[in-house]
Write an enzyme that holds these catalytic residues in place. Structure first.
Site, PDB file in Angstrom:
ATOM      1  N   VAL A  62     -32.168 -19.923 -38.310  1.00 25.28           N
ATOM      2  CA  VAL A  62     -31.234 -18.627 -38.173  1.00 25.28           C
ATOM      3  C   VAL A  62     -30.747 -18.629 -39.800  1.00 25.28           C
ATOM      4  O   VAL A  62     -30.585 -19.710 -40.432  1.00 25.28           O
ATOM      5  CB  VAL A  62     -30.104 -18.820 -37.130  1.00 25.28           C
ATOM      6  CG1 VAL A  62     -29.028 -18.006 -37.424  1.00 25.28           C
ATOM      7  CG2 VAL A  62     -30.475 -19.291 -35.731  1.00 25.28           C
ATOM      8  N   CYS A  63     -30.657 -17.302 -39.933  1.00 17.86           N
ATOM      9  CA  CYS A  63     -29.997 -16.994 -41.216  1.00 17.86           C
ATOM     10  C   CYS A  63     -29.298 -15.803 -41.291  1.00 17.86           C
ATOM     11  O   CYS A  63     -28.906 -15.552 -40.191  1.00 17.86           O
ATOM     12  CB  CYS A  63     -31.141 -17.003 -42.512  1.00 17.86           C
ATOM     13  SG  CYS A  63     -32.094 -15.407 -42.408  1.00 17.86           S
ATOM     14  N   ARG A  64     -28.915 -15.116 -42.233  1.00 21.49           N
ATOM     15  CA  ARG A  64     -28.074 -13.897 -42.168  1.00 21.49           C
ATOM     16  C   ARG A  64     -29.054 -12.744 -41.628  1.00 21.49           C
ATOM     17  O   ARG A  64     -28.433 -12.053 -40.544  1.00 21.49           O
ATOM     18  CB  ARG A  64     -27.879 -13.351 -43.759  1.00 21.49           C
ATOM     19  CG  ARG A  64     -26.922 -12.143 -43.493  1.00 21.49           C
ATOM     20  CD  ARG A  64     -26.444 -11.983 -45.129  1.00 21.49           C
ATOM     21  NE  ARG A  64     -26.125 -10.476 -45.320  1.00 21.49           N
ATOM     22  CZ  ARG A  64     -26.897  -9.671 -45.558  1.00 21.49           C
ATOM     23  NH1 ARG A  64     -28.173  -9.664 -45.396  1.00 21.49           N
ATOM     24  NH2 ARG A  64     -26.854  -8.346 -45.476  1.00 21.49           N
ATOM     25  N   GLY A  66     -32.866 -12.949 -41.043  1.00 25.59           N
ATOM     26  CA  GLY A  66     -34.119 -13.310 -40.694  1.00 25.59           C
ATOM     27  C   GLY A  66     -35.037 -13.704 -41.763  1.00 25.59           C
ATOM     28  O   GLY A  66     -36.123 -14.105 -41.526  1.00 25.59           O
ATOM     29  N   MET A  90     -27.925 -13.674 -38.068  1.00 34.64           N
ATOM     30  CA  MET A  90     -26.559 -13.582 -37.547  1.00 34.64           C
ATOM     31  C   MET A  90     -26.115 -12.028 -37.801  1.00 34.64           C
ATOM     32  O   MET A  90     -25.253 -11.756 -36.907  1.00 34.64           O
ATOM     33  CB  MET A  90     -25.859 -14.321 -38.535  1.00 34.64           C
ATOM     34  CG  MET A  90     -25.801 -15.660 -38.182  1.00 34.64           C
ATOM     35  SD  MET A  90     -25.586 -16.527 -36.605  1.00 34.64           S
ATOM     36  CE  MET A  90     -23.881 -16.184 -36.275  1.00 34.64           C
TER      37      MET A  90
END
Length: 98
Positions: A62-64, A66, A90
């Site tokens: 997961v990141c901000r 993708g 996120m």
């Protein structure tokens, strides 16, 4: 690269599944909120901390948005790890945060 939607992750967590989630954002981003139970390993440290991961387990990255998690997924996949990228990151997450 395998992908999963934020909604699918949320449903699996709600169903009581034990998921291995790695948040590759920087610590200051994670401090604003992360998926409950996610472990923070910033993208720049993945190469140095991948020995902490078990190649028999599946990890959701997961990141901000993708993008960074996609790069981490490609890197780890090329080294034999079982990884899935959460699309939308996120920004698309509607579930609880801690």
């Amino acid at each position: 690269m395998k992908t999963i939607t934020p909604k699918e992750v949320e449903e699996r967590l709600r169903a009581g599944e034990s998921l291995h989630i790695i948040d590759v954002r920087e610590p200051e981003e994670v401090a604003a909120g992360k998926i409950p139970g996610a472990v923070n390993i910033p993208l720049g440290l993945i190469e140095f901390r991948m020995h902490e991961l078990d190649k028999n387990e599946e990890y959701i990255l997961v990141c901000r948005s993708g993008g960074r998690s996609g790069r981490a997924a490609e890197f780890l996949d090329s080294r034999g790890y079982r990884v899935v990228n959460m699309t939308g990151g996120m920004l698309a997450w509607e579930g609880p945060v801690e």
